[in-house]
Design an enzyme around this catalytic site. Structure first.
Site, short mmCIF file in Angstrom:
data_model
loop_
_atom_site.label_atom_id
_atom_site.label_comp_id
_atom_site.label_asym_id
_atom_site.label_seq_id
_atom_site.Cartn_x
_atom_site.Cartn_y
_atom_site.Cartn_z
N TRP A 1 18.58 8.15 -21.76
CA TRP A 1 19.18 6.85 -22.06
C TRP A 1 18.64 6.31 -23.38
O TRP A 1 17.45 6.45 -23.69
CB TRP A 1 18.82 5.83 -20.98
CG TRP A 1 19.40 6.09 -19.63
CD1 TRP A 1 20.28 7.07 -19.27
CD2 TRP A 1 19.13 5.35 -18.44
NE1 TRP A 1 20.57 6.98 -17.94
CE2 TRP A 1 19.88 5.94 -17.41
CE3 TRP A 1 18.33 4.24 -18.14
CZ2 TRP A 1 19.85 5.46 -16.09
CZ3 TRP A 1 18.29 3.76 -16.84
CH2 TRP A 1 19.06 4.37 -15.82
N SER B 1 2.38 -6.99 -15.50
CA SER B 1 3.02 -5.94 -16.28
C SER B 1 2.95 -6.31 -17.75
O SER B 1 2.98 -7.50 -18.11
CB SER B 1 4.48 -5.82 -15.86
OG SER B 1 5.20 -5.12 -16.83
N SER B 2 2.93 -5.29 -18.61
CA SER B 2 2.85 -5.57 -20.06
C SER B 2 4.12 -6.26 -20.58
O SER B 2 4.12 -6.76 -21.71
CB SER B 2 2.59 -4.27 -20.84
OG SER B 2 3.63 -3.35 -20.59
N CYS B 3 5.19 -6.30 -19.77
CA CYS B 3 6.41 -6.98 -20.24
C CYS B 3 6.28 -8.50 -20.24
O CYS B 3 7.22 -9.19 -20.64
CB CYS B 3 7.63 -6.53 -19.45
SG CYS B 3 7.60 -7.07 -17.75
N HIS C 1 0.79 -1.25 0.00
CA HIS C 1 0.00 0.00 0.00
C HIS C 1 0.82 1.29 0.00
O HIS C 1 0.26 2.35 -0.21
CB HIS C 1 -0.95 0.02 1.21
CG HIS C 1 -0.23 0.24 2.51
ND1 HIS C 1 0.57 -0.72 3.08
CD2 HIS C 1 -0.15 1.32 3.32
CE1 HIS C 1 1.08 -0.23 4.20
NE2 HIS C 1 0.66 1.00 4.36
N GLY D 1 3.40 1.89 -2.06
CA GLY D 1 4.00 2.11 -3.38
C GLY D 1 3.11 2.89 -4.34
O GLY D 1 1.99 3.30 -3.99
N TYR E 1 11.89 -10.66 -14.43
CA TYR E 1 10.67 -10.07 -13.87
C TYR E 1 9.44 -10.57 -14.62
O TYR E 1 8.43 -10.95 -14.01
CB TYR E 1 10.78 -8.55 -14.00
CG TYR E 1 9.60 -7.76 -13.52
CD1 TYR E 1 9.36 -7.61 -12.15
CD2 TYR E 1 8.75 -7.12 -14.41
CE1 TYR E 1 8.28 -6.85 -11.70
CE2 TYR E 1 7.68 -6.36 -13.97
CZ TYR E 1 7.45 -6.23 -12.61
OH TYR E 1 6.39 -5.47 -12.18
N HIS F 1 11.76 4.03 -13.06
CA HIS F 1 11.26 3.99 -14.43
C HIS F 1 11.52 5.34 -15.09
O HIS F 1 11.95 6.30 -14.45
CB HIS F 1 9.77 3.66 -14.44
CG HIS F 1 9.49 2.25 -14.04
ND1 HIS F 1 9.09 1.90 -12.78
CD2 HIS F 1 9.57 1.09 -14.74
CE1 HIS F 1 8.94 0.60 -12.71
NE2 HIS F 1 9.23 0.07 -13.89
N LYS G 1 6.10 -12.68 -13.28
CA LYS G 1 4.73 -12.19 -13.46
C LYS G 1 3.88 -13.20 -14.24
O LYS G 1 2.69 -13.36 -13.97
CB LYS G 1 4.73 -10.82 -14.14
CG LYS G 1 5.30 -9.70 -13.26
CD LYS G 1 4.43 -9.48 -12.04
CE LYS G 1 4.93 -8.39 -11.13
NZ LYS G 1 4.09 -8.22 -9.93
#
Ligand code: GFB
Length: 307
Positions: A203, A108-110, A12, A14, A137, A180, A141
């Site tokens: 970057w 996550s979309s990754c 909670h 984050g 990661y 991010h 997921k």
């Protein structure tokens, strides 16, 4: 899920978990359970077991995770795979053991293949190789999503797994190594403005495309999903419906912050996946759509960063 349900929000403090707290409180949910990280370490099975025994929640929102940007993911893959597998395995299994019927797992979309067709439909899962910078990661997921599917099939639970695009908003991580791109750019442009520097370094090549959603829009979508008990297929994409290049994002953040200098590129840094735009038609068919435009969301996020 109704207003009397006891809802445990894991994570909670984050970016995502704090958005859930705001949304649940504003929507009249009165029984919200939270624990700070130092009180309960979710990577420890016995601690999670004790928490569920004490609280006996009706619903769980699993927003606790080890997260980070491209640099952190590519340099600490062991932390990303271990901590995420441990947290989600402990929480999902213990939720089932203590009789929780409704759980929402944040992915996550990754999770989707690096080079899959765009916009990405839920069906493209496991249809090709993953992006190497965040494979550890992404695999964790995917395992979380598959665990929700398996528990639903074997035990008749309703555990959903939502896959958001890149998120931003209040309570983000502004550490330049682990953050991010949005918090990194807010900080870099802000500090460059204060120090009257002539340029900020971006970057990569600036050409990758990313889709960004404000965490409050994500929380609204997820609360809607939890309320609509007809949704049972666990995998659901949540995104903004449009993307832009990192260079375009940098120009937008530069304008919001009011930095007047140049943008330079450090092409020794990785680009990551070239594009990951989600198809959000499933979510839209439930009557949801994002409310916070990127420029307005960046402005409020920058205001929060400054205060
Ligand atoms: O947000 P980000 O770190 O993560 O980077 P990913 C997005 C893009 O912004 C990449 C570029 O092409 C970066 O090279 N970029 C430019 C920067 N300047 C910067 C900077 O100063 N900091 C950062 N961090 N990036 C993560 C995944 O991927 O996104 C996770 O590693 C997860 O698994 C998460 O899915 C949402 O979008 O590349």
């Amino acid at each position: 899920m109704n207003h009397d349900s006891k809802i445990y929000v894991a994570g909670h403090t984050g970016l995502v978990g704090s958005a859930f707290l705001r949304k649940l409180q504003e929507s009249g949910y009165r029984h919200i359970v939270t624990r700070v990280h130092c009180a309960v370490d979710l990577t420890t099975q016995s601690a999670v077991e004790q928490l569920f025994e004490q609280e006996r929640p009706d619903c769980v929102i699993l927003a606790a995770a080890k997260t980070g940007g491209i640099w952190a993911n590519s340099h600490h893959p062991a932390d990303f795979i271990y901590q995420n597998l441990a947290i989600q395995t402990n929480v999902i299994d213990q939720a089932w053991r203590s009789g929780v019927k409704h759980l929402l797992f944040l992915g996550s979309s990754c999770i989707y293949p690096r080079d899959c067709p765009q916009p990405i439909r839920e069906e493209y899962l496991l249809s090709g190789p993953l992006e190497p910078t965040n494979e550890a990661y992404a695999l964790a997921k995917i395992a979380g999503l598959k665990m929700c599917e398996a528990y639903n099939r074997q035990y008749g639970t309703r555990y959903l797994a939502v896959m958001p695009c890149n998120l931003y908003g209040p309570n983000d991580n502004y550490d330049l190594e682990s953050s991010h791109v949005i918090p990194a750019l807010i900080r870099k442009f802000h500090e460059a403005k204060i120090a009257k520097q002539s340029a900020v370094i971006l970057w990569g090549t600036g050409t990758p495309r990313r889709e960004f959603l404000h965490a409050d829009d994500l929380a609204a979508a997820c609360v809607l999903l939890m309320q609509q008990e007809t949704v049972t297929a666990p995998l659901i994409n949540i995104g903004a419906g449009q993307d832009l290049t990192i260079r375009e994002l940098a120009e937008l953040v530069r304008d919001v912050v009011g930095f007047k200098g140049e943008i330079l590129l450090d092409t020794s840094k990785p680009d990551g996946t070239p594009q990951k735009l989600l198809n959000i038609s499933k979510m839209k068919s439930l009557g949801w759509e994002p409310n916070i435009g990127l420029k307005a969301g960046l402005k409020s996020t920058y205001d929060e960063f400054c205060h």
